[in-house]
Structures are given as structure tokens and as C-alpha cells.
Design an enzyme around this catalytic site. Structure first.
Site, mmCIF file in Angstrom:
data_model
loop_
_atom_site.group_PDB
_atom_site.id
_atom_site.type_symbol
_atom_site.label_atom_id
_atom_site.label_comp_id
_atom_site.label_asym_id
_atom_site.label_seq_id
_atom_site.Cartn_x
_atom_site.Cartn_y
_atom_site.Cartn_z
ATOM 1 N N GLY A 32 1.183 -0.909 -0.182
ATOM 2 C CA GLY A 32 -0.056 -0.239 -0.240
ATOM 3 C C GLY A 32 1.445 1.079 -0.213
ATOM 4 C CB ALA A 33 4.489 1.585 0.881
ATOM 5 N N GLY A 34 2.930 1.969 -2.558
ATOM 6 C CA GLY A 34 2.474 2.896 -3.563
ATOM 7 C C GLY A 34 4.488 2.208 -4.455
ATOM 8 C CE LYS A 35 5.730 -3.266 -2.929
ATOM 9 N NZ LYS A 35 5.051 -2.749 -1.699
ATOM 10 C CB THR A 37 1.455 4.061 -8.024
ATOM 11 O OG1 THR A 37 0.555 3.937 -7.300
ATOM 12 C CG2 THR A 37 0.978 4.786 -8.275
ATOM 13 N NE ARG A 62 -4.645 -7.016 -4.913
ATOM 14 C CZ ARG A 62 -3.894 -6.561 -5.037
ATOM 15 N NH1 ARG A 62 -2.614 -5.593 -5.440
ATOM 16 N NH2 ARG A 62 -2.949 -6.669 -3.696
ATOM 17 N NE ARG A 155 -4.214 -2.406 -3.064
ATOM 18 C CZ ARG A 155 -2.591 -2.355 -2.716
ATOM 19 N NH1 ARG A 155 -2.244 -2.277 -3.074
ATOM 20 N NH2 ARG A 155 -3.119 -4.236 -2.274
ATOM 21 N NE ARG A 166 -2.638 -7.598 1.230
ATOM 22 C CZ ARG A 166 -1.588 -8.066 0.007
ATOM 23 N NH1 ARG A 166 -1.015 -6.300 -0.519
ATOM 24 N NH2 ARG A 166 -1.891 -8.907 -0.519
ATOM 25 C CG ASN A 189 4.296 7.337 -2.164
ATOM 26 O OD1 ASN A 189 4.455 8.401 -3.422
ATOM 27 N ND2 ASN A 189 3.383 6.490 -3.011
HETATM 28 N N1 LIG Z 1 1.850 9.398 -3.666
HETATM 29 C C1 LIG Z 1 0.107 9.150 -3.341
HETATM 30 N N2 LIG Z 1 -0.675 9.084 -2.387
HETATM 31 C C2 LIG Z 1 -2.359 9.087 -2.800
HETATM 32 N N3 LIG Z 1 -2.133 8.141 -3.087
HETATM 33 C C3 LIG Z 1 -1.539 6.956 -3.192
HETATM 34 C C4 LIG Z 1 0.136 7.075 -3.471
HETATM 35 N N4 LIG Z 1 1.006 6.485 -4.188
HETATM 36 C C5 LIG Z 1 -0.077 5.575 -4.253
HETATM 37 N N5 LIG Z 1 -1.377 5.903 -3.994
HETATM 38 C C6 LIG Z 1 -2.363 4.429 -3.810
HETATM 39 O O1 LIG Z 1 -2.342 3.891 -3.087
HETATM 40 C C7 LIG Z 1 -2.583 2.937 -2.917
HETATM 41 C C8 LIG Z 1 -2.245 1.633 -2.969
HETATM 42 O O2 LIG Z 1 -1.021 1.718 -3.887
HETATM 43 P P1 LIG Z 1 -0.309 0.767 -4.636
HETATM 44 O O3 LIG Z 1 -0.755 -0.850 -4.997
HETATM 45 O O4 LIG Z 1 1.181 1.207 -5.672
HETATM 46 O O5 LIG Z 1 0.533 -0.132 -3.149
HETATM 47 P P2 LIG Z 1 1.418 -1.469 -3.604
HETATM 48 O O6 LIG Z 1 3.035 -0.416 -2.117
HETATM 49 O O7 LIG Z 1 2.549 -1.935 -4.850
HETATM 50 O O8 LIG Z 1 0.945 -1.882 -2.977
HETATM 51 P P3 LIG Z 1 1.053 -3.281 -2.559
HETATM 52 O O9 LIG Z 1 2.437 -4.172 -2.030
HETATM 53 O O10 LIG Z 1 0.078 -4.345 -1.736
HETATM 54 O O11 LIG Z 1 0.767 -4.198 -4.543
HETATM 55 C C9 LIG Z 1 -3.310 2.494 -4.217
HETATM 56 O O12 LIG Z 1 -4.758 2.463 -4.918
HETATM 57 C C10 LIG Z 1 -2.648 4.181 -4.898
HETATM 58 O O13 LIG Z 1 -3.576 4.826 -6.236
HETATM 59 N N1 LIG Z 2 9.230 -11.440 -1.489
HETATM 60 C C1 LIG Z 2 8.954 -11.675 -2.644
HETATM 61 N N2 LIG Z 2 7.777 -10.740 -2.534
HETATM 62 C C2 LIG Z 2 7.424 -10.093 -3.748
HETATM 63 C C3 LIG Z 2 6.760 -10.938 -4.853
HETATM 64 N N3 LIG Z 2 6.227 -9.941 -5.434
HETATM 65 C C4 LIG Z 2 4.455 -10.003 -4.814
HETATM 66 N N4 LIG Z 2 6.375 -9.364 -3.561
HETATM 67 C C5 LIG Z 2 5.886 -8.833 -2.721
HETATM 68 O O1 LIG Z 2 4.059 -9.272 -2.266
HETATM 69 C C6 LIG Z 2 3.725 -8.420 -1.128
HETATM 70 C C7 LIG Z 2 2.501 -8.033 -1.813
HETATM 71 O O2 LIG Z 2 2.532 -8.308 -3.010
HETATM 72 P P1 LIG Z 2 0.296 -7.649 -3.355
HETATM 73 O O3 LIG Z 2 0.308 -7.510 -5.512
HETATM 74 O O4 LIG Z 2 -0.897 -8.987 -3.244
HETATM 75 O O5 LIG Z 2 -0.480 -6.882 -3.149
HETATM 76 C C8 LIG Z 2 4.324 -6.689 -1.455
HETATM 77 O O6 LIG Z 2 4.873 -6.459 -0.518
HETATM 78 C C9 LIG Z 2 5.136 -7.424 -2.925
HETATM 79 O O7 LIG Z 2 6.501 -6.665 -2.847
HETATM 80 C C10 LIG Z 2 8.134 -12.024 -5.018
HETATM 81 O O8 LIG Z 2 8.473 -12.295 -6.090
HETATM 82 N N5 LIG Z 2 8.790 -11.891 -4.253
#
Ligand SMILES: Nc1ncnc2c1ncn2[C@@H]1O[C@H](COP(=O)(O)OP(=O)(O)OP(=O)(O)O)[C@@H](O)[C@H]1O
Ligand SMILES: Nc1nc2c(ncn2[C@@H]2O[C@H](COP(=O)(O)O)[C@@H](O)[C@H]2O)c(=O)[nH]1
Length: 216
Positions: A32-35, A37, A62, A155, A166, A189
Site C-alpha cells: 500500500g506504500a505505492g510501489k 504506482t 485482482r 484500494r 498487511r 511517498n
Molecule cells: N502518493 C500517493 N498519494 C495518494 N495515493 C497514493 C499514492 N501513491 C499510491 N497511492 C494509492 O495507494 C494505493 C496503494 O498503492 P500501490 O498499489 O501502488 O501500493 P503497493 O506498494 O504496490 O502495494 P502492494 O505491495 O500491496 O502491491 C493505490 O490505490 C494507489 O493509487
Molecule cells: N518476496 C517476494 N515478494 C513479492 C514478490 N512479488 C510481490 N511481492 C510482494 O508481496 C506483497 C504483496 O503483493 P500484492 O501484489 O499481493 O499486493 C508486496 O509487498 C510485494 O512487494 C516476489 O516475487 N517475492
């Protein structure tokens, strides 16, 4: 004393450098930190520079996610067999599901001489540290736990149970990411454009390497 390199030595050295290619990038940080995005913005702006390492997972797709693009969606049995067979460079259990980076996923990106981006959790970071991948380690953090929770809830991808798991993992992640030397750069972020600018700055050298190589 001046050392004169023979043509053969110079050729080998150049070949080695070319084969080494750009350094991969590991992006980690709480769910949820925004990786995703941020990395989607990178992949869009720098088409032909970055390539995403498509992980395997046992979680369900999803809405909008595509098999082979976002993840390879597999059963636990398939994943466990692949791990036992040595096909994964790292794997982890996260929020009740298995995740892992296959060696093939990284090779597919590196074969195109692109910067390979891995989006992995903290266990993955620790495991990659034991390999010779030599990536740039980037931690993406949310400004606070409250904001992180709001982003995850908004989200609308998680059940209450998954959300709580999480958030628990996020607290651990936020503490560990402060460990000196674990990450090359830690980005908070808050404002998305500011965070994206910092991410680009951290990767500028590798971006330039790929651009120089594709020019020559
Ligand atoms: N700077 C920001 N400000 C506000 N909302 C944001 C920001 N960055 C990302 N978001 C929103 O926050 C939510 C979480 O972002 P994102 O899915 O990119 O996180 P993630 O780190 O990839 O999570 P995961 O590890 O679960 O895949 C999304 O709905 C995204 O649109
Ligand atoms: N160690 C690994 N972590 C992974 C991998 N692919 C994704 N991830 C991490 O899992 C969580 C949850 O992801 P989500 O898509 O279900 O929200 C997130 O922190 C990813 O960075 C992997 O190959 N290895």
C-alpha cells in the site's frame, strides 16, 4: 609503472562490461506504500529502458490484473515444485500467500539489456542480499501508518483479514527498513510526483547506461 593492456585484455574487459548490463532495481516497502504506482510510471515514461520481473504468486488475480503481466498465478503445488526444482532466486510467504521471483523472470528482462525491476517484500530483500544479483535497493514508505491504512482500504482489494495481516507486516517493514545499509535509498511517498522525482534521481545513472548502450 604504467601497465599496458593488450588488445585481448581490453576486448575481454569491454565484453565483460557489456555482458554485465545495467544493475537491477529492487523496490520494496509495505503493502500500500505505492510501489506498483511508482514502477508503472517508470515503465511508462522509460519504455525500452526498464523491464518488470513478473513474479509468481498463489494469490488470486485482482480485477484488471493479467496472468503473465502482473504475476504468474499458480497453485501452491506448482510453486512448491518450482522452488524444489531450484527455479526461484527467492520466495516468501506474505499475508497467507506464496510469492517468488523465478530466475527465468529476471533472465527474460536482462536478455533485452533492460533494467530489471523487482517488486518484492522484506523477506525477498533479505534473500536477494545473499545472491550475486547486485541490485540497487529502494524502499518506498508511506508517510504514516494511518495514511497507509487509508490507501489500502481505499484500494478495495483486501478482505479485513488480509488488510490486518498487511498492516502488521507494514509495522515490521517500517522498522527493518531503518537498518543502516539495507537500502540504498528510502523514499517517503507522500506527494506522488515528488516521490517519483526522487525515484528517477536515484536511478539516473543506470537509465543513462541503457540509453548509451542502445545508441552505440
Ligand atoms: N502518493 C500517493 N498519494 C495518494 N495515493 C497514493 C499514492 N501513491 C499510491 N497511492 C494509492 O495507494 C494505493 C496503494 O498503492 P500501490 O498499489 O501502488 O501500493 P503497493 O506498494 O504496490 O502495494 P502492494 O505491495 O500491496 O502491491 C493505490 O490505490 C494507489 O493509487
Ligand atoms: N518476496 C517476494 N515478494 C513479492 C514478490 N512479488 C510481490 N511481492 C510482494 O508481496 C506483497 C504483496 O503483493 P500484492 O501484489 O499481493 O499486493 C508486496 O509487498 C510485494 O512487494 C516476489 O516475487 N517475492
Amino acid at each position: 609503472m604504467k601497465i599496458k593492456l593488450t588488445d585481448d585484455v581490453m576486448r575481454d574487459h569491454t565484453k565483460e562490461k557489456a555482458m554485465a548490463g545495467p544493475r537491477p532495481v529492487v523496490m520494496s516497502g509495505p503493502s500500500g506504500a505505492g510501489k506498483s504506482t511508482l514502477l508503472k510510471k517508470l515503465l511508462k515514461e522509460f519504455d525500452g529502458v526498464f523491464g518488470f520481473s513478473v513474479s509468481h504468486t498463489t494469490r488470486s488475480p485482482r480485477p484488471g490484473e493479467e496472468n503473465g503481466k502482473d504475476y504468474h498465478y499458480v497453485t501452491r503445488e506448482v510453486m512448491q515444485a518450482g522452488i524444489a526444482n531450484g527455479e526461484f532466486i527467492e520466495n516468501a510467504e506474505f499475508s497467507g500467500n506464496m510469492y517468488g521471483t523465478s530466475k527465468a523472470a529476471i533472465q527474460a528482462v536482462q536478455a533485452k539489456n533492460l533494467i530489471c525491476i523487482l517488486d518484492i517484500d522484506m523477506q525477498g530483500v533479505k534473500n536477494i542480499k545473499r545472491t550475486d544479483l547486485n541490485p540497487i535497493y529502494v524502499s518506498i514508505q508511506a508517510p504514516s501508518m494511518d495514511i497507509l491504512e487509508k490507501r489500502l482500504r481505499d484500494r478495495k482489494t483486501e478482505s479485513e483479514e488480509s488488510l490486518q495481516k498487511r498492516l502488521h507486516a507494514a509495522k515490521v517493514d517500517m522498522e527493518i527498513s531503518k537498518e543502516p545499509g539495507l537500502f540504498d535509498v528510502v523514499i517517503t511517498n507522500d506527494d506522488l510526483d515528488v516521490a517519483y522525482g526522487k525515484l528517477k534521481d536515484a536511478l539516473l545513472k543506470e537509465i543513462q547506461k541503457v540509453r548509451d548502450t542502445s545508441k552505440s
